[in-house]
Structures are given as structure tokens and as C-alpha cells.
Design a protein around this motif. Structure first.
Motif, PDB file in Angstrom:
ATOM      1  N   CYS A  67     -34.089 -19.101   8.347  1.00  0.00           N
ATOM      2  CA  CYS A  67     -35.098 -20.141   7.953  1.00  0.00           C
ATOM      3  C   CYS A  67     -34.635 -20.137   6.564  1.00  0.00           C
ATOM      4  CB  CYS A  67     -36.411 -19.210   8.131  1.00  0.00           C
ATOM      5  SG  CYS A  67     -37.649 -20.392   7.437  1.00  0.00           S
ATOM      6  N   ARG A 106     -26.909 -23.458   9.986  1.00  0.00           N
ATOM      7  CA  ARG A 106     -28.237 -23.700   8.870  1.00  0.00           C
ATOM      8  C   ARG A 106     -28.062 -22.749   7.908  1.00  0.00           C
ATOM      9  NH1 ARG A 106     -34.523 -24.567  10.080  1.00  0.00           N
ATOM     10  NH2 ARG A 106     -34.957 -23.315   8.219  1.00  0.00           N
ATOM     11  N   LYS A 113     -37.335 -23.977   0.349  1.00  0.00           N
ATOM     12  CA  LYS A 113     -38.285 -24.010   1.316  1.00  0.00           C
ATOM     13  C   LYS A 113     -39.587 -24.712   0.905  1.00  0.00           C
ATOM     14  CE  LYS A 113     -38.181 -22.299   4.615  1.00  0.00           C
ATOM     15  NZ  LYS A 113     -37.327 -23.069   5.544  1.00  0.00           N
ATOM     16  N   HIS A 350     -40.630 -23.622  15.026  1.00  0.00           N
ATOM     17  CA  HIS A 350     -41.517 -23.961  14.106  1.00  0.00           C
ATOM     18  C   HIS A 350     -42.935 -24.415  14.473  1.00  0.00           C
ATOM     19  CE1 HIS A 350     -38.041 -23.771  11.393  1.00  0.00           C
ATOM     20  NE2 HIS A 350     -38.875 -23.126  10.661  1.00  0.00           N
ATOM     21  N   ARG A 363     -43.153 -15.031  16.125  1.00  0.00           N
ATOM     22  CA  ARG A 363     -43.149 -15.629  17.321  1.00  0.00           C
ATOM     23  C   ARG A 363     -42.688 -14.947  18.385  1.00  0.00           C
ATOM     24  NH1 ARG A 363     -39.168 -19.238  13.216  1.00  0.00           N
ATOM     25  NH2 ARG A 363     -40.534 -20.558  12.303  1.00  0.00           N
ATOM     26  N   GLU A 392     -34.023 -20.696  14.583  1.00  0.00           N
ATOM     27  CA  GLU A 392     -33.888 -19.616  13.374  1.00  0.00           C
ATOM     28  C   GLU A 392     -33.378 -18.204  14.088  1.00  0.00           C
ATOM     29  OE1 GLU A 392     -36.671 -21.875  10.168  1.00  0.00           O
ATOM     30  OE2 GLU A 392     -37.464 -20.190  10.842  1.00  0.00           O
ATOM     31  N   ASP A 422     -39.840 -17.488   7.441  1.00  0.00           N
ATOM     32  CA  ASP A 422     -40.172 -17.483   9.159  1.00  0.00           C
ATOM     33  C   ASP A 422     -39.570 -16.381   9.869  1.00  0.00           C
ATOM     34  OD1 ASP A 422     -41.894 -19.580   8.745  1.00  0.00           O
ATOM     35  OD2 ASP A 422     -40.346 -21.147   9.343  1.00  0.00           O
TER      36      ASP A 422
HETATM   37 CO    CO Z   1     -38.357 -21.923   9.179  1.00  0.00          CO
END
Ligand code: CO
Ligand code: PEP
Length: 444
Positions: A67, A106, A113, A350, A363, A392, A422
Motif C-alpha cells: 500500500c 507498486r 498516501k 480498497h 480485509r 496490495e 492498508d
Molecule cells: Co492502499
């Protein structure tokens, strides 16, 4: 008005740090402007061609990483493990989907952020929110939270070290990638699907060995593999400073990354982020959530891809497992009717964030899987095509997301929760997700 790398400054720019001193900021931006770029224009052009192929159904995009990267995690073992899980996932997907893959990390710049509030208050003390290591530091002290323009340079330097190491690893080849028997698969035994997973991994090993026998030599597929970088184009001073013209080509390239994207919170049509991204040659992504309207979506297509070129605009939908069925069909229909060229990617992370009773952000693996599964089927039933996933994840053994083969529970989250922002899939959950996606789309 002619576009320039700094044109964004005349538009409302949300989610930007408030720097105390304009002179030190200007000096840092000027230093950054003079430093060598992190990627080259021909790599950016090549990625655009690959994304055009993905739009045409000839490729699938795997985009993934943290993230937020942290400066402290710019370490060889973290970079190696993250690259390894991404490459293993891509092998699983190539095998299952029988299509070429485009791999986009990523990383190498994912240091900033967006935050829901500018300020954070704890025990009566109010300080600027932590906006990622590119801006400030997470500790709750006035010194750590002060936005420091020198961090723009530090972020560039750590991104350069990351990308340099990734290029080296890929050129050198990860020999054991070709040997799934060396993958860390102990977790497979915890899954009710153990036999199925093992059979798929064995089949991958068998195909690789077969191809090696045919070629009469070791497969050097991974020596030639290309790997791209991406990050959220959030702090526009950083992006602006690395935006360049190159000899014998027209247009401006953001050479801090191959593929910048606009986050959901900064996708306003009249805002600075859309203004910045509309002027660069790179392919650009935009995150879209349930609040997107048809006018907004078409406005983004007009602003970011006025010539309606293939390989230019990527719509990354992040709806949530319980909302995707309500929203995605209308968006696909709107883009189809207007005949706009886009590549669709699913971010199943997300829209599926939740907070446990004890206040931990997490999550569920099953929600993530459900959103990807629905994304494939909704696109297919609307006559469209899902061209990739955005995840992520980390190569480490963290406990941030619930579920998966080992069925991580809320009490497990305390064991190894490392994310400042995250929750990420860990190594096992990431590989398991790839195996499930391969089964969805492949012969299995
Ligand atoms: Co994120
Ligand atoms: C992210 O990708 O970490 C993020 C903040 O996503 P979004 O803009 O989709 O909320």
C-alpha cells in the motif's frame, strides 16, 4: 492554455503537504529536476504498447506491491521477496490463463498516501497527518510530522535503489522461480484445496521442464522478462520535477515511473491531479469507486485520453465485493456506448477494507476473491473484458488480511501486523489468490 509540468499549480490541489518554507521546497524541487530519471521514455512507450495489447485481450496485467513503501523497507530481502511473489503469481497466471502477462510493481516511488484528514489529534495534541515517507514520518511528534521537502529527494534516491536492484535481480535470473518445488508451499497443506493446488503447481513445473528439454537448455524467460513500476501520482511537486522532454520525441514523460495513477480522492475533473496527468505521455490509471457518475467517468476519458488512443487510459475499479454488481455494469455500458478506449483493471482491495471490533484495519481474503471473481464475470457478461488486477501484497509473512488457506483469524492479526496504512495479502495469501484466479480463468 498550453500544458506545462507545473500547470497543475493553477488548479485546486487536494492531498498536498503544507510545506512551511517555499524556498526550501523550491530548492528541493530544483535538485530533483536535475537528477537522472528512474525510467526511460522507450520503456514507457513499450508499456503503452503492452497495455494496448491487454485492451485487445492479448495480455493480462498483474499490478501489485505495498500500500505504501517505507524508507526503512528499502532493504534487499524485502525487495527480493516482493519481486519473487509477483513473479511466482505471474507464472501461475500465465499457466492458468494461457495469455501473456504484463507485470507492474507498486513500488519504486509508492511513498505518498492520501489521508482523510489533514490533522490528527491524540491526547489533546494536534499534528499534521502522516502522508507517507515522501512527506513526513509516522511517529506522533511535531518533528516527525513536519513535511520536509528533503524527503522528495530521499524518496527519489530510494526509488532509484529499488529499481536498480529489481533490474539486477531480473537480469541475473531468479533460478529457483523455474522450480516450483523450491517455492514456499507449506501452507498448501492447510487448504481444503491442497490436492488441486499441488496439482497445478506440479503442472507448472512439468511445463517448464518440458520447455527446457525442448530448448535443450535452461529457460531464461526471466532473464528477458520486463518489469514495470507504478505509484500513485499524489505529491505533484515530486511528479513535476521528474517530468521531462526527451530528444527526438514529442511530449512530456514522467520519468519517475512507467505508470502513474490518480487515486480515488484526487480524481476531480477540475483538480490538479487530472490536470497534471492529462499532459504526460505515460499510460495513466484512475481509481474509480461507487461514487463515480457517468458524466464524471466520460469527463475523465475526455481529459485523460482525448485522442481515444489504445494503451493510454486504465480504469482501476475498486468497488467492494458487495457493491461491484450494482456499479460496474453501468460503467462498462457508459464507456461502451461512448466508444471510449480503456483498459479495465480490478482493485479488489480498497473497497473491502473493514475495521475489527478492536480497531484493526483488515480485509477478508474471501471478499477480495469475491470481488475479482465478480469482476471477471461482470465484464464477460457485459461484452467487455477484465484486463488485469491491482493488489496490495508483500512477500513477507505478515498477518494483516483475514482468511486464506491458514484461515487467519482476528486474534492472529496481532502477531505480525506491520502495515502503517492498508492491510496487505501476505506471501501465502497472494499466491493462493493467483492459484484461485488461474483456476477461474484456466482449464482448471
Ligand atoms: Co492502499
Ligand atoms: C491505494 O491504492 O492505496 C489507495 C489509497 O487507493 P484508492 O485511491 O483507490 O482509495
Amino acid at each position: 492554455m498550453t500544458w506545462r509540468p507545473e500547470s497543475w499549480q493553477s488548479k485546486p490541489a487536494v492531498q498536498q503537504p503544507t510545506y512551511a518554507d517555499a524556498t526550501t521546497l523550491a530548492a528541493a524541487v530544483e535538485d530533483l529536476r536535475r537528477l537522472p530519471p528512474l525510467v526511460t521514455s522507450w520503456e514507457v512507450d513499450a508499456l503503452r504498447r503492452q497495455l494496448a495489447e491487454a485492451e485487445a485481450g492479448q495480455r493480462f496485467v498483474l499490478q501489485g506491491g505495498d500500500c505504501a513503501e517505507s524508507f526503512a523497507d528499502c532493504r534487499p530481502e524485502i525487495i527480493t521477496n516482493r519481486l519473487k511473489v509477483l513473479l511466482q503469481m505471474s507464472l501461475v497466471l500465465v499457466h492458468g490463463m494461457k495469455t501473456r502477462m504484463t507485470r507492474i510493481g507498486r513500488f519504486a516511488g509508492q511513498y505518498a498516501k492520501p489521508r482523510s484528514a489533514d490533522l490528527e489529534t491524540k491526547n489533546g495534541v494536534t499534528l499534521p497527518a502522516y502522508r507517507g515517507d515522501l512527506v513526513n514520518a509516522p511517529e506522533f511528534t511535531a518533528a516527525a510530522r513536519r513535511p520536509d521537502p528533503q524527503r522528495l529527494l530521499e524518496g527519489h534516491m530510494r526509488s532509484a535503489m529499488t529499481i536498480n536492484f529489481v533490474r539486477g535481480l531480473i537480469d541475473g535470473g531468479f533460478a529457483d522461480l523455474h522450480h516450483p518445488e523450491y517455492w514456499d508451499l507449506a501452507w498448501v497443506q492447510h487448504s481444503p484445496l491442497a490436492a488441486e493446488y499441488q496439482a497445478r503447481v506440479d503442472a507448472i513445473g512439468e511445463s517448464l521442464r518440458f520447455m527446457e528439454r525442448l530448448a535443450g537448455t535452461d529457460l531464461h524467460e526471466f532473464n528477458r522478462i520486463d518489469f514495470h513500476t507504478s505509484h500513485e501520482a499524489l505529491v505533484l511537486w515530486y511528479e513535476q520535477a521528474q517530468t521531462r522532454q526527451v530528444p527526438r520525441k514529442s511530449g512530456w514523460y514522467n520519468l519517475s515511473t512507467h505508470f502513474p495513477w490518480i487515486g480515488m480522492r484526487t480524481a476531480d475533473l477540475g483538480g490538479a491531479h487530472v490536470e497534471y496527468c492529462r499532459g504526460i505521455v505515460n499510460p495513466v490509471g484512475v481509481k474509480i469507486g461507487p461514487a463515480i457518475t457517468q458524466d464524471w467517468l466520460l469527463g475523465l476519458c475526455d481529459a485523460l485520453n482525448p485522442a481515444n488512443e489504445a494503451g493510454r487510459l486504465v480504469l482501476i475499479h475498486r468497488m467492494g465485493a458487495d457493491k461491484i454488481a450494482d456499479h460496474l455494469p453501468r460503467l462498462i455500458e457508459c464507456v461502451r456506448k461512448a466508444d471510449r478506449r480503456v483498459l479495465w483493471i480490478s482493485d479488489p482491495m480498497h473497497g473491502n477494507t473493514q475495521t475489527t471490533a478492536s480497531g484493526i484495519k483488515t480485509r477478508r481474503f474471501d471478499d477480495i476473491l469475491s470481488e475479482v471473481t465478480q469482476a471477471f464475470s461482470i465484464h464477460a457478461s457485459c461484452g467487455s473484458r477484465l484486463g488485469g488486477v491491482h493488489l496490495e501484497l508483500t512477500g513477507e509473512d505478515v498477518t494483516e488480511c483475514l482468511g486464506g488457506a491458514r484461515d487467519l483469524l482476528e486474534k492472529d492479526l496481532e502477531r505480525a501486523y506491520r502495515s502503517q496504512v492498508d492491510p496487505r495479502l501476505n506471501y501465502e495469501q497472494a499466491l493462493e489468490l493467483a492459484l484461485k484466479m488461474a483456476a477461474l480463468r484456466g482449464s482448471g
